[in-house]
Design a protein around this motif. Structure first.
Motif, mmCIF file in Angstrom:
data_model
loop_
_atom_site.group_PDB
_atom_site.id
_atom_site.type_symbol
_atom_site.label_atom_id
_atom_site.label_comp_id
_atom_site.label_asym_id
_atom_site.label_seq_id
_atom_site.Cartn_x
_atom_site.Cartn_y
_atom_site.Cartn_z
ATOM 1 N N LEU A 426 1.295 9.843 -9.661
ATOM 2 C CA LEU A 426 -0.096 9.460 -9.419
ATOM 3 C C LEU A 426 -0.264 7.942 -9.388
ATOM 4 C CD1 LEU A 426 -2.057 12.053 -11.605
ATOM 5 C CD2 LEU A 426 -1.968 11.930 -9.122
ATOM 6 N N MET A 427 0.442 7.224 -10.263
ATOM 7 C CA MET A 427 0.331 5.763 -10.294
ATOM 8 C C MET A 427 0.852 5.160 -8.993
ATOM 9 S SD MET A 427 -1.012 4.987 -13.272
ATOM 10 C CE MET A 427 -0.538 3.400 -13.895
ATOM 11 N N ARG A 428 1.928 5.700 -8.439
ATOM 12 C CA ARG A 428 2.466 5.202 -7.153
ATOM 13 C C ARG A 428 1.482 5.469 -6.018
ATOM 14 N NH1 ARG A 428 7.258 6.848 -9.741
ATOM 15 N NH2 ARG A 428 7.066 8.994 -8.985
ATOM 16 N N GLU A 429 0.835 6.656 -6.042
ATOM 17 C CA GLU A 429 -0.161 6.964 -5.015
ATOM 18 C C GLU A 429 -1.359 6.022 -5.128
ATOM 19 O OE1 GLU A 429 -1.260 11.047 -5.186
ATOM 20 O OE2 GLU A 429 0.784 11.779 -4.955
ATOM 21 N N CYS A 430 -1.781 5.741 -6.361
ATOM 22 C CA CYS A 430 -2.902 4.819 -6.570
ATOM 23 C C CYS A 430 -2.579 3.435 -6.017
ATOM 24 C CB CYS A 430 -3.211 4.709 -8.069
ATOM 25 S SG CYS A 430 -3.905 6.207 -8.797
ATOM 26 N N GLU A 431 -1.370 2.958 -6.303
ATOM 27 C CA GLU A 431 -0.975 1.626 -5.836
ATOM 28 C C GLU A 431 -0.983 1.543 -4.310
ATOM 29 O OE1 GLU A 431 2.564 -1.658 -6.708
ATOM 30 O OE2 GLU A 431 2.850 0.460 -7.225
ATOM 31 N N PHE A 432 -0.449 2.571 -3.657
ATOM 32 C CA PHE A 432 -0.410 2.588 -2.193
ATOM 33 C C PHE A 432 -1.830 2.653 -1.613
ATOM 34 C CE2 PHE A 432 -0.398 5.005 1.785
ATOM 35 C CZ PHE A 432 0.443 4.223 2.560
ATOM 36 N N HIS A 433 -2.669 3.503 -2.193
ATOM 37 C CA HIS A 433 -4.039 3.669 -1.704
ATOM 38 C C HIS A 433 -4.823 2.365 -1.832
ATOM 39 C CE1 HIS A 433 -7.890 6.393 -1.764
ATOM 40 N NE2 HIS A 433 -7.882 5.537 -0.768
ATOM 41 N N ILE A 434 -4.695 1.685 -2.964
ATOM 42 C CA ILE A 434 -5.446 0.447 -3.192
ATOM 43 C C ILE A 434 -4.962 -0.666 -2.262
ATOM 44 C CG2 ILE A 434 -5.903 -1.376 -4.899
ATOM 45 C CD1 ILE A 434 -5.737 0.862 -7.057
ATOM 46 N N ASN A 435 -3.656 -0.805 -2.174
ATOM 47 C CA ASN A 435 -3.114 -1.867 -1.311
ATOM 48 C C ASN A 435 -3.435 -1.620 0.153
ATOM 49 O OD1 ASN A 435 -2.030 -3.273 -3.489
ATOM 50 N ND2 ASN A 435 -0.062 -2.185 -3.380
ATOM 51 N N SER A 436 -3.509 -0.340 0.581
ATOM 52 C CA SER A 436 -3.822 -0.023 1.979
ATOM 53 C C SER A 436 -5.265 -0.346 2.321
ATOM 54 C CB SER A 436 -3.562 1.465 2.253
ATOM 55 O OG SER A 436 -2.204 1.773 2.056
ATOM 56 N N SER A 437 -6.112 -0.471 1.307
ATOM 57 C CA SER A 437 -7.533 -0.742 1.552
ATOM 58 C C SER A 437 -7.852 -2.238 1.467
ATOM 59 C CB SER A 437 -8.385 0.015 0.538
ATOM 60 O OG SER A 437 -8.125 -0.447 -0.768
ATOM 61 N N ASP A 438 -6.788 -3.079 1.561
ATOM 62 C CA ASP A 438 -6.943 -4.531 1.493
ATOM 63 C C ASP A 438 -7.476 -4.986 0.148
ATOM 64 O OD1 ASP A 438 -5.888 -4.939 3.959
ATOM 65 O OD2 ASP A 438 -7.827 -5.067 4.994
#
Length: 602
Positions: A426-438
């Motif tokens: 879940l932490m890896r998914e959160c990091e990817f989601h946040i970074n993808s949203s600028d």
């Protein structure tokens, strides 16, 4: 027959016969088996006394007389003991049946063998007397009630009767000793019969009192209250003590003043006739709902069911009633009405929220179709349409899930999983989601390798996704979003949770937190942020839109800064199903901080 006339002996024998018939009549009315057996026993003894009378009068052959007398006496003693076992609800021993059968066979053989007669006469007499002595001892040993002298008297006369039942003075012919023994035996057995009749009625009274006490205990400990009102005497015969909680008056007050029953009671208009239930006899059963109020406040709701009681002529002489507390049912009905009202308001709110993105989408689309939008601005309009469509999809999904939570139909599939594995992904998914949203993701993780969770991974992922989306919506572009997850030992759980089963005591808690750097949550709204129909927010103006831009699937678009309580409400319900807690506060950066905890095991 020189000392006492024959008719006196016959009259005494007839008395025993009449008492035995009384016993049989009582046994028929009571249906008690022990009464039938005792009645049959006295009937047999009446025959035995008639045989004694004939022996005194006609001087029968000694062996034949003794044989008949011992057989009759043995049958009477056996029936009496058998009935006594039934009286005390004991199982009759099989060895006594066998011994009685052997004794009977030996007695029948008296006329055929003088040797058997000489050897068996006394043992058979002792055995016959022994059966009665056992019955007497049972009256002493087995206590079915207390403080009744009749029991001791019965024991005494049973043992006394066992002495006379096998006397053989009759073999002496017409001697005075035989006649005295005859009348003493008659007196003893008749007194015994009378005492046992008294014992029978005493036991009936005792059992009736015991049943009445049990019934009263049952009624007085029942959640329902009962009353019985006598129309002839114009007062209550019985009132349950608990009735005071339903009508505000104690039983003592009602016994003295029955007309005060409805002092603090209101009834439905259609059932207003019930107020006169004690002033005039009711002809048919009925029911109504009573409202107990005091000082203008409703304290209890109760349902009353009443039924007329008639005598042999069909005249109504009393009314019986049962009052049942329905306060909780009324509260549930009120809760259902309130839920229906809330649902209606929620649908109205959602309908209002849906109108905004739909109207914007329609306006942007019409502008594009009408060619009024400059070519260089077309992409911007399409991004705006996409943003509003995504917002609309999220809102509709939330609405659907809120309906499921309300009906408690969300399905859960719990699995036992390592905490590091579940929340690591879940932490890896959160990091990817946040970074993808600028935005910039700041991740901190400290999860024990031994921690084990019992969770539905999909539902937890749903909660985390909702928290991340909230943070993205409320954080300016390039702003930081902090995500942390750690485990810690919670001593309170060790001492308070699952005390009865030490295998299910959590070791501690897992804390998951998402913090944004947006505008935060107004202090007045913090307590309501997880409510189902709560929402706060505003539409950003053009100058602010650049700072609140989000990216969906690589397409950037301006968003509405709204923090809907729907998604957070759903998330809190999911966490609650996992025995966790969810809470919100403002962080030191000025933004919002949403967290939840889950118990973990080792």
């Amino acid at each position: 027959m020189y000392l006492i006339p024959g008719y006196s002996m016959l009259a005494s024998t007839a008395t025993t016969l009449m008492l035995s018939i009384i016993f049989l009549i009582l046994s028929h009315q009571s249906g008690k088996r022990y009464m039938r057996l005792w009645g049959a026993s006295w009937l047999v003894y009446s025959v035995m006394f008639l045989l004694d009378f004939l022996n005194l009068s006609l001087a029968l052959l000694e062996v034949s007389y003794v044989m008949l007398r011992q057989i009759i006496s043995l049958i009477g003693s056996y029936l009496f003991l058998f009935g006594t076992y039934h009286f005390f609800q004991r199982k009759f021993p099989g060895y006594l049946r066998a011994a009685t059968l052997v004794s009977t066979l030996l007695i029948v053989l008296y006329p055929t063998s003088e040797q058997i007669y000489a050897i068996s006469l006394i043992p058979n007499a002792i055995y016959c007397s022994g059966l009665l002595i056992v019955a007497g001892c049972m009256f002493i040993a087995f206590s079915w009630t207390q403080k009744l002298p009749e029991k001791l008297l019965a024991s005494f006369f049973i043992i006394l009767w066992s002495i006379f039942v096998n006397h053989f003075g009759f073999a002496l012919g017409n001697s005075a000793v035989a006649m005295y023994a005859y009348f003493i035996g008659l007196l003893t057995v008749n007194v015994l019969i009378l005492i046992l009749i008294i014992v029978y009625f005493k036991k009936l009274r005792f059992l009736d009192t015991k049943r009445s006490a049990r019934f009263r205990l049952l009624v007085e400990n029942s959640s329902d209250s009962m009353f019985l009102y006598d129309y002839k005497r114009q007062n209550f015969e019985y009132i349950s003590p608990a009735i005071s909680q339903l009508i505000g008056l104690s039983p003592e007050q009602l016994y003295k003043m029955p007309d005060r029953f409805f002092d603090y009671i209101e009834v439905e208009k259609k059932h207003s006739d019930i107020i006169g239930i004690f002033s005039r006899p009711v002809s048919t059963p009925g029911n109504s709902v009573l409202c107990f109020y005091k000082d203008g406040a409703v304290l209890k709701w109760s349902e009353i069911h009443y039924m007329p009681i008639r005598d042999n002529t069909g005249t109504v002489v009393a009314v019986e009633g049962i009052l049942r507390d329905i306060t909780e049912r009324k509260k549930m009905e009120e809760g259902l009405r309130q839920a229906e009202k809330t649902k209606k308001e929620l649908l109205e709110n959602i309908s209002h929220e849906i109108k905004t993105p739909v109207t914007l989408i329609q306006g942007y689309t019409e502008s594009l179709l009408d060619k009024v939008v400059p070519a260089e601005s077309a992409d911007t309009y399409l991004k705006m349409i996409n943003s509003k469509a995504m917002m609309l999809t999220t809102l509709l999904n939330d609405l659907s899930q809120v309906s499921n939570v309300t009906s408690q139909s969300l399905e859960y599939r719990f699995y036992e999983s390592p905490a590091a594995e579940v929340f690591g992904d879940l932490m890896r998914e959160c990091e990817f989601h946040i970074n993808s949203s600028d935005h910039k993701a700041v991740i901190a993780s400290s999860i024990s390798d031994k921690a084990v969770l019992i969770v539905d991974p999909y539902r937890i992922q749903q909660v985390v996704s909702n928290m991340i989306n909230n943070a993205i919506r409320h954080t300016p572009l390039a702003g930081e979003i902090y995500v942390s997850c750690s485990t810690y030992v919670n001593e309170e759980l060790l001492h308070t949770a699952f005390r009865e089963d030490h295998h299910n005591v959590p070791e501690g808690e897992l804390l998951f937190t998402v913090s944004d750097t947006g505008d935060g949550i107004a202090e007045k709204d913090l307590a309501r942020i997880f409510e189902r129909n709560f929402s706060e927010g505003k539409k950003l103006n053009t100058s602010e839109a650049s700072e609140y831009t989000v990216e969906y699937n690589g397409v950037k678009a301006s968003a509405i800064s709204a923090r809907s309580g729907l998604g957070l409400h759903i998330s809190k319900q999911i966490i609650a199903q996992h025995s966790g807690k969810m809470f919100a506060k403002n962080n030191k950066y000025g933004g919002a901080e949403i967290s939840f905890t889950l118990p973990y095991y080792t």
